[in-house]
Design a protein around this motif. Structure first.
Motif: not given
Length: 424
Positions: A54, A165-166, A229, A235, A237-238
């Motif tokens: 993360p 969860s971000t 997202i 994600t 990060t992606e």
């Protein structure tokens, strides 16, 4: 006694301006040695803390903000806001808030926001009759929107530490960030009304049309990030990687990003990420020691002895963050106290997402307060203004930010409405 000595050692090192990471690492290693613990295991804890998927989003979001800055997006947002708000008396004050709001969708850092926009906004405001105190105060305070509005770097760090969860934390931060913006606008309107030297500018439709062309593509960035997202395509990060690539392409298409600017953005990303991750790593070792000394249990017992109300717990968290934020970097505070506060929050039945929003807002106020006050130093440097003068300029603007923080404490559903509506 052990915790007291450890705290004193760290405090002394911070007072004499030892970097935060080293101030944490030195006393922690000494503690491990004196307590008969394996120093090697302690250092392994340091490395493991930084080895987190993360947290990989952190350098990518830093890179996104650096690219946006060197691609001249902050300047184009400023020109657009200046053209649209020209009819308002004291328009540059509103432009400062509006530009920070727009740039916050690409920069999750108040430091990057204040550095990029301070060079543009403050000289313009001073030339147009705005007081230096007002110009520096509104610019520094508006920069605090960036670490609250997604993509927020503190939110990424909190989500990684709390295992939440971000995307949900990003969604929960949107309404508080918009409320902060509204509060800053209200303060601007009050202060502008008291300055007779400030006059309206002429509205030019052609300038509006011309400026729109420069901001259309950059302002699609939040759709890339949040849409990706929340839509389940990426994600966090992606999404950070895709958004950074998107801004890179925008800079190339608009011919605003040079090779020198790209190299400078990479360099800034490396330096900023290294500083953040070093703090995360060393603070995790100190957190391990605090846990070993049963500090979480002691804090839980102390808080429960005061009250069993979730609201009182959150108020105590706000007070703790306000105090720690004035003397320690916000990243370090998060790494230190999130693992401690999470089990306590569970005892109070406080949603960790609400805890994250409250902590981030409260800690960001520390960026405007001495002696650490990173944003104060940056704005002081770019505007050639004394620290004390900048701090006095921020005082009226700190109030609405604190009010928003307290609103989330007393009405947590204000933050949780959007995540719930999106099914997060």
């Amino acid at each position: 006694m052990t915790l007291a000595l450890l705290g004193i050692a760290i405090a002394v090192l911070l007072i004499i301006r030892v970097p935060v990471a080293l101030a944490f690492l030195g006393p922690s290693v000494v503690y491990m040695w004196l307590a008969g613990q394996s120093v090697g295991n302690g250092l392994r804890e340091v490395f493991n803390a930084a080895n987190s998927f993360p947290l990989l989003a952190v350098p990518l979001f830093v890179f996104l903000g650096a690219l946006a800055n060197h691609a001249g997006i902050a300047d184009r947002l400023f020109q657009f806001a200046l053209a649209v708000l020209a009819r308002l008396r004291g328009s540059l004050g509103y432009v400062a808030v509006g530009t920070s709001l727009g740039f916050s969708w690409m920069s999750g850092s108040a430091v990057a926001d204040s550095a990029a926009l301070g060079k543009i906004l403050i000289p313009q405001m001073i030339r147009n009759g705005y007081g230096r105190r007002f110009a520096t105060g509104v610019t520094a305070s508006s920069a605090l929107i960036a670490p609250v509005m997604p993509p927020s770097i503190p939110a990424v760090i909190f989500a990684g530490l709390a295992a939440v969860s971000t995307g949900a934390l990003f969604a929960a931060s949107v309404i508080p960030a918009l409320l902060m913006t509204a509060g800053l606008v209200i303060v601007v309107s009050i202060l502008v009304a008291r300055n007779p030297k400030i006059v309206r500018s002429e509205f030019d439709k052609q300038k509006v049309v011309a400026s729109i062309k420069g901001v259309i593509l950059p302002m699609l960035t939040p759709i890339v990030i949040l849409g990706g997202i929340l839509g389940g395509f990426f994600t966090p990060t992606e999404a950070a990687a895709v958004a950074a690539m998107y801004i890179l392409l925008v800079g190339l298409v608009q011919r605003s990003l040079t090779l020198r600017g790209f190299i400078a953005a990479v360099r800034e990303t490396v330096l900023t990420t290294a500083a953040i991750m070093l703090i995360v790593a060393t603070a995790s070792l100190l957190g391990y020691i605090l846990t070993r000394e049963r500090l979480p249990q002691m804090m839980t017992d102390a808080m429960l002895s005061i009250s069993d109300s979730p609201t009182v717990f959150l108020l105590l968290v706000v007070l703790l963050c306000l105090i720690l934020g004035t003397v320690i970097d916000a990243t370090a505070v998060l790494v230190l106290i999130v693992p401690i506060l999470m089990p306590i929050a569970a005892r109070y039945d406080v949603d960790p997402i609400v805890l994250g929003v409250v902590m981030i807002i409260a800690l960001m106020i520390g960026l405007l307060t001495p002696p650490v006050g990173t944003v104060l130093f940056i704005v002081s440097n770019v505007s050639q203004t004394r620290i004390g003068e900048v701090f006095r300029g921020t005082l009226p603007f700190i109030l609405p930010i604190l009010v928003v923080c307290l609103l989330i404490v007393f009405f947590p559903n204000a933050a949780m409405w959007l995540p719930r509506a999106l099914g997060l």
